[in-house]
Design an enzyme around this catalytic site. Sequence first.
Site, PDB file in Angstrom:
ATOM      1  N   LYS A  22       0.871  -1.245  -0.056  1.00  0.00           N
ATOM      2  CA  LYS A  22       0.021  -0.031   0.015  1.00  0.00           C
ATOM      3  C   LYS A  22       0.902   1.191  -0.086  1.00  0.00           C
ATOM      4  O   LYS A  22       0.559   2.262  -0.754  1.00  0.00           O
ATOM      5  CB  LYS A  22      -0.831  -0.172   1.351  1.00  0.00           C
ATOM      6  CG  LYS A  22      -1.619   1.358   1.638  1.00  0.00           C
ATOM      7  CD  LYS A  22      -2.390   1.239   2.891  1.00  0.00           C
ATOM      8  CE  LYS A  22      -2.568   2.583   3.519  1.00  0.00           C
ATOM      9  NZ  LYS A  22      -1.447   3.418   4.167  1.00  0.00           N
ATOM     10  N   ASN A  23       2.066   1.230   1.036  1.00  0.00           N
ATOM     11  CA  ASN A  23       2.482   2.612   0.862  1.00  0.00           C
ATOM     12  C   ASN A  23       3.477   2.919   0.025  1.00  0.00           C
ATOM     13  O   ASN A  23       3.941   3.879  -0.285  1.00  0.00           O
ATOM     14  CB  ASN A  23       3.336   2.597   2.449  1.00  0.00           C
ATOM     15  CG  ASN A  23       2.336   2.922   3.830  1.00  0.00           C
ATOM     16  OD1 ASN A  23       1.175   3.261   3.154  1.00  0.00           O
ATOM     17  ND2 ASN A  23       2.942   2.578   4.554  1.00  0.00           N
ATOM     18  N   CYS A 117      -5.375   8.082   8.913  1.00  0.00           N
ATOM     19  CA  CYS A 117      -5.475   7.659  10.023  1.00  0.00           C
ATOM     20  C   CYS A 117      -5.066   8.629  11.243  1.00  0.00           C
ATOM     21  O   CYS A 117      -3.986   9.285  11.095  1.00  0.00           O
ATOM     22  CB  CYS A 117      -4.815   6.430  10.469  1.00  0.00           C
ATOM     23  SG  CYS A 117      -5.482   4.917   9.573  1.00  0.00           S
ATOM     24  N   ARG A 122       0.510  14.238  13.530  1.00  0.00           N
ATOM     25  CA  ARG A 122       1.127  13.860  12.024  1.00  0.00           C
ATOM     26  C   ARG A 122       1.299  14.965  11.545  1.00  0.00           C
ATOM     27  O   ARG A 122       0.758  15.449  10.013  1.00  0.00           O
ATOM     28  CB  ARG A 122       0.274  12.981  11.572  1.00  0.00           C
ATOM     29  CG  ARG A 122       0.188  11.666  12.137  1.00  0.00           C
ATOM     30  CD  ARG A 122      -0.730  10.631  11.437  1.00  0.00           C
ATOM     31  NE  ARG A 122       0.092   9.946  10.486  1.00  0.00           N
ATOM     32  CZ  ARG A 122      -0.253   8.940   9.731  1.00  0.00           C
ATOM     33  NH1 ARG A 122      -1.648   8.395   9.559  1.00  0.00           N
ATOM     34  NH2 ARG A 122       0.723   8.287   8.790  1.00  0.00           N
ATOM     35  N   ASP A 125       5.397  19.606   8.536  1.00  0.00           N
ATOM     36  CA  ASP A 125       6.253  20.704   8.232  1.00  0.00           C
ATOM     37  C   ASP A 125       7.676  20.275   7.551  1.00  0.00           C
ATOM     38  O   ASP A 125       8.217  20.949   6.899  1.00  0.00           O
ATOM     39  CB  ASP A 125       6.669  20.914   9.627  1.00  0.00           C
ATOM     40  CG  ASP A 125       7.153  20.103  10.564  1.00  0.00           C
ATOM     41  OD1 ASP A 125       6.424  18.863  10.763  1.00  0.00           O
ATOM     42  OD2 ASP A 125       8.173  20.189  11.189  1.00  0.00           O
ATOM     43  N   ASP A 307       3.653   0.288  12.194  1.00  0.00           N
ATOM     44  CA  ASP A 307       2.456  -0.303  11.641  1.00  0.00           C
ATOM     45  C   ASP A 307       1.981  -1.882  12.002  1.00  0.00           C
ATOM     46  O   ASP A 307       0.777  -2.144  11.526  1.00  0.00           O
ATOM     47  CB  ASP A 307       2.334   0.048   9.991  1.00  0.00           C
ATOM     48  CG  ASP A 307       1.990   1.517   9.536  1.00  0.00           C
ATOM     49  OD1 ASP A 307       1.930   2.217  10.551  1.00  0.00           O
ATOM     50  OD2 ASP A 307       2.374   1.558   8.447  1.00  0.00           O
ATOM     51  N   ARG A 398      -9.274   0.466   3.512  1.00  0.00           N
ATOM     52  CA  ARG A 398      -8.206   1.303   3.116  1.00  0.00           C
ATOM     53  C   ARG A 398      -6.792   0.426   2.665  1.00  0.00           C
ATOM     54  O   ARG A 398      -6.199   1.092   1.838  1.00  0.00           O
ATOM     55  CB  ARG A 398      -7.798   2.448   3.913  1.00  0.00           C
ATOM     56  CG  ARG A 398      -9.073   3.472   4.151  1.00  0.00           C
ATOM     57  CD  ARG A 398      -8.344   4.568   4.845  1.00  0.00           C
ATOM     58  NE  ARG A 398      -7.004   5.050   4.581  1.00  0.00           N
ATOM     59  CZ  ARG A 398      -6.072   5.229   5.470  1.00  0.00           C
ATOM     60  NH1 ARG A 398      -6.367   5.668   6.546  1.00  0.00           N
ATOM     61  NH2 ARG A 398      -4.761   5.687   5.120  1.00  0.00           N
TER      62      ARG A 398
END
Length: 421
Positions: A22-23, A117, A122, A125, A307, A398
């Site tokens: 996924k990532n 999520c 999170r 910056d 995760d 997701r």
Amino acid sequence: MEYITIDGGKRLEGQVNINGAKNAAVAIIPAAIASTGICTIDNLPAIKDVQVLVGAMRKLGIGCEFTDEHTLKIDSRAINGHSIAYDQVKDMRASYYLLGALLGRFKHAEVPLPGGCNFGLRPIDLHMKGFEALGAKINIEHGMVTASAERLTGASIYLDISSVGATINIMIAAVYAEGVTQIENAAKEPHVVDTANFLNKMGAKIKGAGTDVIRITGVEGLSGGEYSVIPDQIEAGTYMIASAVTGGDVSVQNIIPKHMDSLSAKLTEMGCQVLENDAHDGLRVIGPEVLKSCTVKTMFYPGFPTDLHPQMSALLSRANGTSVLTETVFEHRFQYVKELLRLGANIQVEGRAVIIEGGSLTGAQVMATDLRAGAALIIAALSAEGRTTIGNVKYLDRGYEKFESKLSALGANISRISVEE
Ligand code: UD1
């Protein structure tokens, strides 16, 4: 409203095939905007985050055609906009990669602050600092980030934190920056390497991905081409833990076993057998009758992935003795704890750690509070006595392809039900 029900206590056995990561997928799809040719990306997972991203890219006039369930052809030659609406991407985190991709190629991007999520603030910056170092002007107003530049120029960028998102985003934007960009203290996660490999295959000049210094030499253009996404480390880990928690015997196939080292080490410490297959693309996890407790600390890659933290807590809830799991990446990743308590877990939060006294679990009605929290509830429910009903299934959709049918094929008593509101 949809729910997943599980009648716990079934031993999982058999083989499960792991989908693409996924990532990596959610980075590579927007990164394809950097190409002026046609990119064909396969081994994409069929999950909601991919659909949402593809929907947002189509709105920009980018041709996105699935040639099969896992293969996407992306043609950004006819792109006609650089602005993404909030509603298109409000539920996902990785929309921030559209910023780097559009800024890099078109020197202008308007993208909403990311959703996804919710386990802490999170911030993004570091992404912004990186874009500014390349010469972009950033403006954040009414929840929209606008990044624009006359031109982008290579720069040396030190990341205060080895952020995966910032590393990938700056890398994508820097493909077209004049000269050399150097990212120091870069993230080393497998999906950082995969995105760099994809961009390099299309003609980018990125060196050092997978180490803490990445150097990108700007190029004039990228071609199209074909690319296959790496297997999902977190999906694989979830099934390995599912095997362990049920005292099962599951072979997790189509993976890169090296990516699983931190988890394999912990499972072995807990009394599981973890065996690599002859083709070196699978791991067989055989769970013991009684799991041993252990200590775990989440870290950046190659450390134990954050995760897999909630799923690991669910497993430790079934181990004999006291375990401590410390979270070092996301300070507030503990929302799942109150749901595990409903299943009878003996678990408490102490600062950035959870202390878990292993024991038995009993089925209950619970809610997924985020994607991996949902996976933790599935793990717990598989070994709980009686029926567990899990709500907020949208989170699981997701990030996990065919979660119920894969578990069902391994012997779990699991189904999805729809209840009219
Ligand atoms: C990505 C993953 C997510 C995973 C996480 C850590 C995607 C789409 N998501 O999220 O699944 O849990 O990596 O492996 O790939 N930080 C800042 N400022 C920034 C960026 C990050 O302070 O600009 C902090 C975060 O709050 C966090 C840490 O850095 O404490 C790591 O975050 P990061 O690696 O950026 O995670 P994400 O890219 O959000």
